[in-house]
Design a protein around this motif. Structure first.
Motif, PDB file in Angstrom:
ATOM      1  N   ALA A 156       0.713  -1.375  -0.187  1.00  0.00           N
ATOM      2  CA  ALA A 156      -0.221   0.311  -0.127  1.00  0.00           C
ATOM      3  C   ALA A 156       0.756   1.068   0.037  1.00  0.00           C
ATOM      4  CB  ALA A 156      -1.270  -0.104   1.572  1.00  0.00           C
ATOM      5  N   SER A 157       0.389   2.252  -0.590  1.00  0.00           N
ATOM      6  CA  SER A 157       0.961   3.428  -0.893  1.00  0.00           C
ATOM      7  C   SER A 157      -0.247   4.440  -0.059  1.00  0.00           C
ATOM      8  CB  SER A 157       1.695   4.566  -2.346  1.00  0.00           C
ATOM      9  OG  SER A 157       2.392   3.430  -2.518  1.00  0.00           O
ATOM     10  N   LEU A 158       0.068   5.326   1.066  1.00  0.00           N
ATOM     11  CA  LEU A 158      -0.932   5.788   1.483  1.00  0.00           C
ATOM     12  C   LEU A 158      -0.518   7.828   1.702  1.00  0.00           C
ATOM     13  CD1 LEU A 158      -2.290   3.464   4.557  1.00  0.00           C
ATOM     14  CD2 LEU A 158      -2.869   3.526   2.474  1.00  0.00           C
ATOM     15  N   ASP A 159      -0.761   8.154   1.046  1.00  0.00           N
ATOM     16  CA  ASP A 159      -0.878   9.414   1.969  1.00  0.00           C
ATOM     17  C   ASP A 159      -1.529  11.019   2.416  1.00  0.00           C
ATOM     18  OD1 ASP A 159       0.665  11.930   0.924  1.00  0.00           O
ATOM     19  OD2 ASP A 159      -0.849  12.644   0.021  1.00  0.00           O
ATOM     20  N   VAL A 160      -3.182   9.878   2.920  1.00  0.00           N
ATOM     21  CA  VAL A 160      -3.982  10.828   3.823  1.00  0.00           C
ATOM     22  C   VAL A 160      -4.317   9.573   5.202  1.00  0.00           C
ATOM     23  CG1 VAL A 160      -4.964  11.548   1.409  1.00  0.00           C
ATOM     24  CG2 VAL A 160      -5.416   9.457   2.042  1.00  0.00           C
ATOM     25  N   TYR A 161      -4.553   9.785   6.261  1.00  0.00           N
ATOM     26  CA  TYR A 161      -5.030   8.762   6.842  1.00  0.00           C
ATOM     27  C   TYR A 161      -5.695   9.336   8.026  1.00  0.00           C
ATOM     28  CZ  TYR A 161      -0.349   7.826   5.889  1.00  0.00           C
ATOM     29  OH  TYR A 161       0.820   8.099   4.730  1.00  0.00           O
ATOM     30  N   ALA A 162      -6.579   8.528   8.927  1.00  0.00           N
ATOM     31  CA  ALA A 162      -7.763   9.159   9.995  1.00  0.00           C
ATOM     32  C   ALA A 162      -7.488  10.606  10.686  1.00  0.00           C
ATOM     33  CB  ALA A 162      -8.091   7.838  10.299  1.00  0.00           C
ATOM     34  N   ILE A 163      -6.122   9.916  11.307  1.00  0.00           N
ATOM     35  CA  ILE A 163      -5.742  11.012  11.906  1.00  0.00           C
ATOM     36  C   ILE A 163      -4.225  11.930  11.622  1.00  0.00           C
ATOM     37  CG2 ILE A 163      -4.672  11.675  14.724  1.00  0.00           C
ATOM     38  CD1 ILE A 163      -6.049   9.242  15.639  1.00  0.00           C
ATOM     39  N   GLU A 164      -4.724  12.832  11.254  1.00  0.00           N
ATOM     40  CA  GLU A 164      -2.996  13.858  11.163  1.00  0.00           C
ATOM     41  C   GLU A 164      -2.397  15.237  11.783  1.00  0.00           C
ATOM     42  OE1 GLU A 164      -3.600  14.709   6.658  1.00  0.00           O
ATOM     43  OE2 GLU A 164      -4.583  13.210   6.319  1.00  0.00           O
ATOM     44  N   PRO A 165      -1.256  14.965  12.125  1.00  0.00           N
ATOM     45  CA  PRO A 165      -0.838  14.427  11.310  1.00  0.00           C
ATOM     46  C   PRO A 165      -0.679  12.859  12.299  1.00  0.00           C
ATOM     47  CG  PRO A 165       0.499  16.597  12.553  1.00  0.00           C
ATOM     48  CD  PRO A 165      -0.863  16.024  12.287  1.00  0.00           C
ATOM     49  N   LEU A 166      -0.152  11.672  11.228  1.00  0.00           N
ATOM     50  CA  LEU A 166      -0.175  10.318  11.716  1.00  0.00           C
ATOM     51  C   LEU A 166       0.724  10.332  12.952  1.00  0.00           C
ATOM     52  CD1 LEU A 166      -0.673   7.964  10.280  1.00  0.00           C
ATOM     53  CD2 LEU A 166       1.326   7.350   9.844  1.00  0.00           C
ATOM     54  N   PRO A 167      -0.281   9.599  14.101  1.00  0.00           N
ATOM     55  CA  PRO A 167       0.901   9.404  15.443  1.00  0.00           C
ATOM     56  C   PRO A 167       1.948   8.413  15.313  1.00  0.00           C
ATOM     57  CG  PRO A 167      -1.596   9.358  15.582  1.00  0.00           C
ATOM     58  CD  PRO A 167      -1.074   9.381  13.773  1.00  0.00           C
ATOM     59  N   ALA A 168       3.091   9.017  15.736  1.00  0.00           N
ATOM     60  CA  ALA A 168       3.856   7.986  16.024  1.00  0.00           C
ATOM     61  C   ALA A 168       3.452   6.329  16.804  1.00  0.00           C
ATOM     62  CB  ALA A 168       4.604   8.900  17.368  1.00  0.00           C
ATOM     63  N   ASP A 169       3.045   6.309  16.944  1.00  0.00           N
ATOM     64  CA  ASP A 169       2.650   4.618  17.267  1.00  0.00           C
ATOM     65  C   ASP A 169       1.940   4.024  16.193  1.00  0.00           C
ATOM     66  OD1 ASP A 169       0.150   5.880  17.441  1.00  0.00           O
ATOM     67  OD2 ASP A 169      -0.513   4.737  19.748  1.00  0.00           O
ATOM     68  N   SER A 170       1.794   5.035  14.731  1.00  0.00           N
ATOM     69  CA  SER A 170       1.122   3.572  14.305  1.00  0.00           C
ATOM     70  C   SER A 170       1.352   2.704  13.781  1.00  0.00           C
ATOM     71  CB  SER A 170       0.429   5.213  12.702  1.00  0.00           C
ATOM     72  OG  SER A 170      -0.300   4.129  11.974  1.00  0.00           O
ATOM     73  N   ARG A 171       0.838   1.967  13.006  1.00  0.00           N
ATOM     74  CA  ARG A 171       2.155   0.940  12.768  1.00  0.00           C
ATOM     75  C   ARG A 171       2.052   1.323  11.376  1.00  0.00           C
ATOM     76  NH1 ARG A 171      -1.230  -5.046  12.470  1.00  0.00           N
ATOM     77  NH2 ARG A 171       1.489  -5.524  11.155  1.00  0.00           N
ATOM     78  N   PHE A 172       1.264   2.632  10.515  1.00  0.00           N
ATOM     79  CA  PHE A 172       1.507   2.446   9.421  1.00  0.00           C
ATOM     80  C   PHE A 172       3.089   2.575   9.074  1.00  0.00           C
ATOM     81  CE2 PHE A 172      -2.814   3.874   8.174  1.00  0.00           C
ATOM     82  CZ  PHE A 172      -3.313   2.392   7.759  1.00  0.00           C
ATOM     83  N   TRP A 173       3.694   3.700  10.454  1.00  0.00           N
ATOM     84  CA  TRP A 173       4.977   3.884   9.926  1.00  0.00           C
ATOM     85  C   TRP A 173       6.149   2.761   9.593  1.00  0.00           C
ATOM     86  CZ3 TRP A 173       5.824   8.619   9.493  1.00  0.00           C
ATOM     87  CH2 TRP A 173       5.052   9.698  10.088  1.00  0.00           C
ATOM     88  N   THR A 174       6.029   1.960  10.534  1.00  0.00           N
ATOM     89  CA  THR A 174       6.816   1.134   9.932  1.00  0.00           C
ATOM     90  C   THR A 174       6.609  -0.649   9.493  1.00  0.00           C
ATOM     91  OG1 THR A 174       6.142   0.082  12.430  1.00  0.00           O
ATOM     92  CG2 THR A 174       8.476   1.232  12.866  1.00  0.00           C
TER      93      THR A 174
END
Length: 321
Positions: A257-275
């Motif tokens: 997946a390539s994601l540019d948008v999120y339910a919460i922005e800025p994306l929280p540091a604990d989001s699994r999307f980061w890693t």
């Protein structure tokens, strides 16, 4: 018609979208029209005829009794549509060539990234591992675009010129040369079943909220050279069920997946999307167009409106875009 003042309400912007930069640009392009950057205690709300806004607080626009037009400085108007106190005046969305071109760049970049197996190749580089793999042609990949407005149509044409098989789905019927177009609830299954890379550029409405979910991903093509379907979302964060995306990446329903948008922005540091190893993440900058172009677009619209002309790209409240 007297030249009414313009109120500038910009919240939550990046450095490129700073309120100070917007104020300088609108001062330059609006001539002798007064431009107020709010909040400002000296501003008389009755003088405001136009508002140029980005993420205003709910109820903020209701303070202007003589408001005639609202200009949203970004493409998405869902936050404004959710404001029950929004004045009943035309709401104009941005549709400038610069924004369209930048979105097309983003879509083409990420389609090519997955098509040419860049995540795999970069992993090989990090491991100092020389392991070339077979590469299929663009014509072997079907890219399906959800949302065939200005942005989706332009991206579809660019991908078609690169040799991809391109299809599109929209709420109402569209026709684009060289692109197989589907529309409505009765045709979405046929669209999904033929799609290897799904690009979502839909507006966020009550009908599209969380449309990117496990049920939809399970209907994508399972037999492409990619091995598993790929999701690219550069529309709105509210379109995606983020728990479903992560679960589908984990179990192979989605390959990447390539994601540019999120339910919460800025994306929280604990989001699994980061890693997550299968996620390519960008910070909502797919079409971060320049204030220079948008301010000129708004100024032209105001001048034409005051001369008796029609506004362009007015949002339909019934559709929400």
């Amino acid at each position: 018609m007297n030249k009414g003042a313009l109120a500038l309400l910009v919240h939550g912007g990046t450095e490129n979208w700073s309120p100070e930069r917007w104020k300088r640009r609108f001062d330059e392009v609006c001539g002798n029209r007064r431009v107020w950057r709010l909040p400002d205690a000296d501003c008389n709300p009755a003088e405001i005829h136009y508002a140029a806004v980005w993420k205003p607080a709910q109820g903020e626009l209701a303070a202007f009794p003589n408001l005639r037009v609202i200009f949203n400085l970004g493409a998405g108007v869902d936050a404004l549509m959710a404001d029950t106190s929004l004045p009943k005046v035309p709401l104009v969305r941005v549709a400038v060539g610069d924004l369209t071109a930048r979105m097309t760049e983003y879509v083409v970049l990420h389609v090519l990234m997955h098509h040419r197996q860049e995540p795999y190749l970069r992993a090989c580089q990090q491991e100092k591992r020389w392991a070339p793999t077979s590469q299929w042609p663009a014509g072997a990949i079907s890219v399906g675009i959800m949302g065939l407005g200005t942005l989706g149509s332009d991206a579809a044409q660019a991908l078609r010129h690169l040799g991809f098989r391109v299809s599109g789905w929209s709420r109402s019927e569209k026709k684009i040369a060289g692109v197989e177009c589907f529309h409505g609830s009765t045709q979405i299954d046929a669209f999904l079943q033929a799609t290897d890379i799904l690009v979502c550029l839909l507006p966020l409405t009550p009908d599209t909220r969380h449309i990117l979910n496990r049920g939809l991903f399970a209907r994508l093509n399972r037999n492409s050279p990619l091995g598993a379907p790929v999701l690219i979302n550069a529309g709105r964060g509210g379109l995606q069920n983020e728990a479903d995306i992560l679960a589908c990446l984990d179990d192979g329903t989605l390959g990447a997946a390539s994601l540019d948008v999120y339910a919460i922005e800025p994306l929280p540091a604990d989001s699994r999307f980061w890693t997550h190893p299968k996620v390519v993440l960008t910070p909502h900058n797919a079409a971060d167009t320049d204030p220079d172009e948008i301010s000129k677009y708004v100024a032209r619209q105001i001048e034409r409106f005051e001369a008796g002309g029609a506004l362009e790209n007015v949002v339909d409240p019934g559709r929400g875009y």
